[in-house]
Structure formats: structure tokens, C-alpha cells
Design an enzyme around this catalytic site. Structure first.
Site, PDB file in Angstrom:
ATOM      1  N   ASP A   4      -3.626  36.040  -6.980  1.00 31.04           N
ATOM      2  CA  ASP A   4      -2.416  35.100  -6.306  1.00 31.04           C
ATOM      3  C   ASP A   4      -1.727  36.051  -5.402  1.00 31.04           C
ATOM      4  OD1 ASP A   4      -1.939  32.414  -5.853  1.00 31.04           O
ATOM      5  OD2 ASP A   4      -1.322  32.047  -7.959  1.00 31.04           O
ATOM      6  N   SER A   7       1.782  15.193   2.456  1.00 31.47           N
ATOM      7  CA  SER A   7       1.524  14.034   1.592  1.00 31.47           C
ATOM      8  C   SER A   7       1.968  12.794   2.428  1.00 31.47           C
ATOM      9  CB  SER A   7       2.074  13.966   0.251  1.00 31.47           C
ATOM     10  OG  SER A   7       3.539  14.373   0.239  1.00 31.47           O
ATOM     11  N   GLU A  24      -5.154  26.727   5.107  1.00 34.98           N
ATOM     12  CA  GLU A  24      -4.698  25.552   4.055  1.00 34.98           C
ATOM     13  C   GLU A  24      -4.104  24.543   4.797  1.00 34.98           C
ATOM     14  OE1 GLU A  24      -3.149  26.528   0.029  1.00 34.98           O
ATOM     15  OE2 GLU A  24      -1.124  26.719   1.097  1.00 34.98           O
ATOM     16  N   GLU A  44      -3.672  23.390 -12.241  1.00 37.92           N
ATOM     17  CA  GLU A  44      -2.904  24.659 -12.431  1.00 37.92           C
ATOM     18  C   GLU A  44      -1.767  24.464 -13.726  1.00 37.92           C
ATOM     19  OE1 GLU A  44      -0.759  26.339  -9.009  1.00 37.92           O
ATOM     20  OE2 GLU A  44      -0.258  28.030  -9.989  1.00 37.92           O
ATOM     21  N   HIS A  65      -8.403  35.534  -4.453  1.00 43.19           N
ATOM     22  CA  HIS A  65      -7.342  34.361  -4.114  1.00 43.19           C
ATOM     23  C   HIS A  65      -6.116  35.105  -3.797  1.00 43.19           C
ATOM     24  CE1 HIS A  65      -5.505  30.330  -4.386  1.00 43.19           C
ATOM     25  NE2 HIS A  65      -4.391  31.082  -4.732  1.00 43.19           N
TER      26      HIS A  65
HETATM   27  O1  MCF Z   1      -1.126  29.935  -6.658  1.00 40.64           O
HETATM   28  C1  MCF Z   1       0.212  29.903  -6.640  1.00 40.64           C
HETATM   29  C2  MCF Z   1       0.792  28.598  -7.157  1.00 40.64           C
HETATM   30  N1  MCF Z   1       0.192  27.424  -6.664  1.00 40.64           N
HETATM   31  C3  MCF Z   1       0.136  26.912  -5.456  1.00 40.64           C
HETATM   32  N2  MCF Z   1       0.627  27.589  -4.487  1.00 40.64           N
HETATM   33  C4  MCF Z   1       0.818  28.607  -4.110  1.00 40.64           C
HETATM   34  C5  MCF Z   1       0.640  29.891  -5.107  1.00 40.64           C
HETATM   35  N3  MCF Z   1       1.163  31.049  -4.543  1.00 40.64           N
HETATM   36  C6  MCF Z   1       1.660  30.691  -3.234  1.00 40.64           C
HETATM   37  N4  MCF Z   1       1.425  29.240  -3.040  1.00 40.64           N
HETATM   38  C7  MCF Z   1       1.812  28.770  -1.879  1.00 40.64           C
HETATM   39  C8  MCF Z   1       0.881  27.655  -1.140  1.00 40.64           C
HETATM   40  O2  MCF Z   1      -0.062  28.193  -0.524  1.00 40.64           O
HETATM   41  O3  MCF Z   1       3.175  27.971  -1.986  1.00 40.64           O
HETATM   42  C9  MCF Z   1       3.286  26.991  -1.418  1.00 40.64           C
HETATM   43  C10 MCF Z   1       2.117  26.841  -0.609  1.00 40.64           C
HETATM   44  O4  MCF Z   1       2.175  27.291   0.710  1.00 40.64           O
HETATM   45  C11 MCF Z   1       3.299  25.999  -2.637  1.00 40.64           C
HETATM   46  S1  MCF Z   1       3.538  24.341  -2.095  1.00 40.64           S
HETATM   47  C12 MCF Z   1       5.429  24.148  -1.569  1.00 40.64           C
HETATM   48 FE    FE Z   2      -2.463  30.334  -5.021  1.00 44.65          FE
END
Ligand code: MCF
Ligand code: FE
Length: 431
Positions: A335, A163, A159, A227, A80
């Protein structure tokens, strides 16, 4: 056509099978595509694994190399990672998920501009740290071309996020455009897939359309799941940070969650390669449902510390199995740089070793190596992560001083592996 067979050997070979077998002076015979020009249309496999001397005697025509004080193992798996956020260093706020998300929304456009160089640096950092396979989460498709041309093996998750019910058609056609563009690049090393961002950020009808595409194309599926405590509160009670997020930041009157925890999980029933990332606030019952359905968990410990101040428990006790046992399907990820200082999987593994002081050190070291090899590959639906006949010819060598004299090879490898000395991906020498 495969052009030759080669043998690579090392003082220690980590097979990364279920029992974590280690060979002394072992070797791997594999199909080499080094002299093959035809791109990544064909795949190169491991042909035999065993004693290095025996292999070289049995296959005298194979080109051979042996690494003293080397550890040979399957290439590592970063299950990831968000390459598109590689520009970030200090833009986002850490310590609370809500503050992080607010800062992402405020600063996202700056971080996402001009990403070519940072994406290519993040790809190099994967290769240098021994990663041969990534689960790349792409929010926009900006990293598609670079990843498809890279030496990495990539499961490329397009992705979906959004919403607003009135925007679903537009969102879905944008999503489909990215997914079908990625299908154009599909080959043995670049596999298009589908990601639902999370239960809080995605309308369930949009999710339904997206999952229909995933089923049609039989792709792996990824989602961020449970999360934060905020997400858990929103899904279970419809209150807390996300209530304010929708009501005040986005002006939604009387907002309600799109899912319960159960209804989010039910969407994936019967699907084969489901990866749920983080799962920090999944209770025993939820973890048990995930285990029964063979959903994979991806853990990103440094991101979890920075955004949510906690770590995934690696063991659960359940009614059916009252003794503590290890969850079988945990893979490891860094991440993105959006929630980490770097995207180096070796640093992630070392960090993880120190994050679970209650687990016996050598046991934990072995588990971490399995998460970063066989579990990651299995989760992503790739025939890799294990050195066995028929698996992908994806291997890496690390030099570990005096490993020949150690009886804690897994632990010492995690502590001392700094850079890949030799790396083979799909039968080609990359490093
Ligand atoms: O995994 C981490 C934390 N959780 C969610 N989203 C993200 C993370 N790192 C990057 N993201 C990205 C996600 O793909 O951040 C944005 C999305 O594009 C968050 S939503 C505004
Ligand atoms: Fe992530």
C-alpha cells in the site's frame, strides 16, 4: 538487438515455481541489454536455468558472476502501492477506517503538494529492497513521468473515483486524459492499466465507462474491495459510517450504495487480470466467487492492521472443498505511505511472517515468497516472477550469511534479506 548473454549464479537459487524448487549452486543464463541504447522497446528473457558449473561449461562465451552466500530469485513484486502519497508520515489517523478516510479528506492537499522528492525516494526504496515490478495506483497522474523514467517495471493503474452523477462527464474526461497520456509512455517496462477506486467511492455508470476503456485497451484492472467493516455494512445494508459520510459530509439526501457485493464483482466477468486489494471483509462465499473467476487478491498486511485491525485469512474451507486449502491467487503489496510506515516489501514480508502464528513457519515463508514473486507477476499480467526459460530477465541477489548451511532457506531469506546486492531488470544491471 540483444547485445550479449550473461550467467549469474548463487549458492541458492529460488525458482519460485509452483513447488518452490531451490537449486544449490545454481545459475541463470539470460539476454543482457547492458550495452543496448535503444531504451525499453525490447524485452530481455531468461534463456536457461540450471547448475552454475554446467551452464558456464555449455556457454563458455557468456560473461559470468557467482554469489557465495547469495540467494538469487526473481525480482520481488509490490502489487499495490500509491507513490503519490509518499509525503505522508503522521498526517493520517489510524485505528479505524472511517477516521482514516476523514483524515485523508482533510489533509490530502497538504500531503499531495510537492511530491517529487518523496516519489523518487519511494522508487529508490523499491529498487533497494529488490522490487523489480510494481502495481502503482495513481489517483492523479502526478507520479507518471517519474515512474515511466525509472528502472522499475511498472503496471501503472490510472485510478477512477467519484460518486456525483452530475460530474461523471468531467470525471471521465479527466480519467481518459490521464489514461491516454500514460499510453504515450507505454513500452515493455511501463504498462498502462485501469483502477476503480472502490465500490463506495465510484458511481456505477462512471465505472462502466472506465471498464469499457480497460476492455478496449486490454489492461489489467485493480480495485480496493471490502477493506473495512464499514464498507461491508454499506454495501449489504446501506447503513453505518458511509451513510453518514454521504448524508452529512457530502449532503446527499437519502444516499444509497451504488453496488451490492455481487454487482461490483460482476462488472469484471470474463476479464483476465483483475486485482482486488484487501478483501478483509469478504466472507467465504465471496472468496469462493473470486476464486472461481480467478480474480487475484492483493493483501497489504501492515496497512490492514493500521486501518482495519485485521488480516486476510490465507485459507478457506468451502462446500466444494471442505478441507482447508490455500487461496491460490494472493499477491503482496505495501500500500502507500498513506497507510504504512514505509513501502519496503522486505519489511512487509517479515511482518507477514509474524502475523499468522497458526501457519507452520516454513510453509508460510514459502507462501510469502511466492506471493511476492510469481503470484504478483501473474496477477499483473507480466511474464515474470519465475526463473524459467522465456520469463523476463528480472532477477535479484540478496546476501544471506551462511545460507549454504541452512535447511530453512526461504525462512532465513525473509528474516535476513536487507538490501539487494545485485539487481537485473529487463536484462540490465540496475544495482
Ligand atoms: O489502500 C489504502 C486504503 N484504501 C483506499 N485508498 C487508499 C489507500 N491508500 C491510499 N489510498 C488513496 C486512494 O487511491 O486515498 C484516496 C484515494 O486517492 C482515498 S479516497 C479520498
Ligand atoms: Fe491502496
Amino acid at each position: 538487438m540483444v547485445c550479449s548473454q550473461k550467467i549469474i549464479g548463487a549458492s541458492r537459487v529460488f525458482i519460485c515455481d509452483e513447488g518452490f524448487c531451490i537449486l544449490k549452486d545454481g545459475g541463470v543464463l539470460y539476454e543482457s541489454l547492458d550495452c543496448e541504447q535503444s531504451g525499453d522497446l525490447q524485452s530481455a528473457k531468461i534463456l536457461a536455468v540450471g547448475d552454475y558449473e554446467n551452464l558456464t561449461r555449455t556457454y563458455p562465451n557468456a560473461q559470468k558472476e557467482f554469489w557465495h552466500n547469495g540467494v538469487l530469485l526473481p525480482t520481488l513484486v509490490n502489487a499495490h502501492i500509491h507513490f503519490e502519497f509518499s509525503n505522508n508520515a503522521t498526517n493520517f489517523v489510524y485505528g479505524d477506517f472511517g477516521q482514516w478516510l476523514d483524515s485523508v479528506i482533510a489533509k490530502r492537499d497538504d500531503v499531495l503538494s510537492d511530491i517529487t522528492k518523496s516519489v523518487s525516494q519511494a522508487i529508490d526504496s523499491q529498487l533497494r529492497s529488490g522490487v523489480g515490478l510494481v502495481g502503482a495506483i495513481s489517483s492523479y497522474g502526478y507520479d507518471m513521468e517519474a515512474l515511466s523514467k525509472s528502472a522499475l517495471r511498472v503496471v501503472y493503474f490510472c485510478e477512477a473515483m467519484g460518486s456525483n452523477p452530475s460530474a461523471i462527464d468531467t470525471l471521465f474526461s479527466n480519467f481518459k486524459a490521464r489514461l491516454y497520456q500514460s499510453m504515450e509512455y507505454k513500452n515493455t517496462k511501463f504498462i498502462p492499466a485501469v483502477a476503480l477506486h472502490s465500490p463506495y467511492s465510484l458511481h456505477h455508470i462512471y465505472a462502466k465507462y472506465v471498464l469499457q476503456e480497460a476492455k478496449k485497451l486490454q489492461t489489467p484492472i485493480s480495485a480496493h474491495f471490502l477493506e473495512s467493516q464499514h464498507e461491508q455494512e454499506w454495501l449489504c445494508h446501506g447503513s453505518g459510517y458511509f451513510y453518514n459520510f454521504f448524508a452529512h459530509t457530502f449532503g446527499v439526501p437519502n444516499p444509497k450504495p451504488f453496488y451490492t457485493i455481487q454487482s461490483f464483482l460482476e462488472q469484471f466477468a470474463g476479464m483476465e487480470h483483475v486485482l482486488l486489494t484487501h478483501c478483509l471483509f469478504a466472507d467465504k462465499n465471496v472468496l469462493e466467487i473470486m476464486r472461481e473467476n480467478a480474480y487475484n487478491i492483493v493483501t497489504c498486511p501492515r496497512s490492514n492492521r493500521l486501518l482495519n485491525n485485521t488480516y486476510l485469512p490465507l485459507e478457506i474451507k468451502t462446500k466444494t472443498m471442505p478441507q482447508a486449502h490455500t487461496l491460490l491467487h494472493i499477491a503482496l503489496g505495501t500500500d502507500g505511505k498513506s497507510s504504512n510506515a514505509d513501502v519496503n516489501i522486505l519489511e512487509e514480508m517479515r511482518f507477514m511472517l509474524f502475523a499468522y502464528p497458526h501457519i507452520e513457519l516454513n510453509v508460510l515463508a514459502t507462501q510469502i515468497l511466492q506471493m511476492a514473486t510469481r503470484n504478483g507477476a501473474k496477477a499483473l499480467g507480466i511474464q515474470g516472477g519465475i526463473l524459467e526459460h522465456g520469463y523476463n530477465a528480472d532477477m535479484v541477489v540478496f546476501e544471506i550469511p551462511d545460507i549454504e548451511h541452512s535447511c530453512q532457506e526461504a525462512l532465513q531469506c525473509i528474516l535476513h534479506a536487507k538490501e539487494a546486492k545485485r539487481m537485473i531488470i529487463n536484462g540490465r544491471e540496475i544495482i
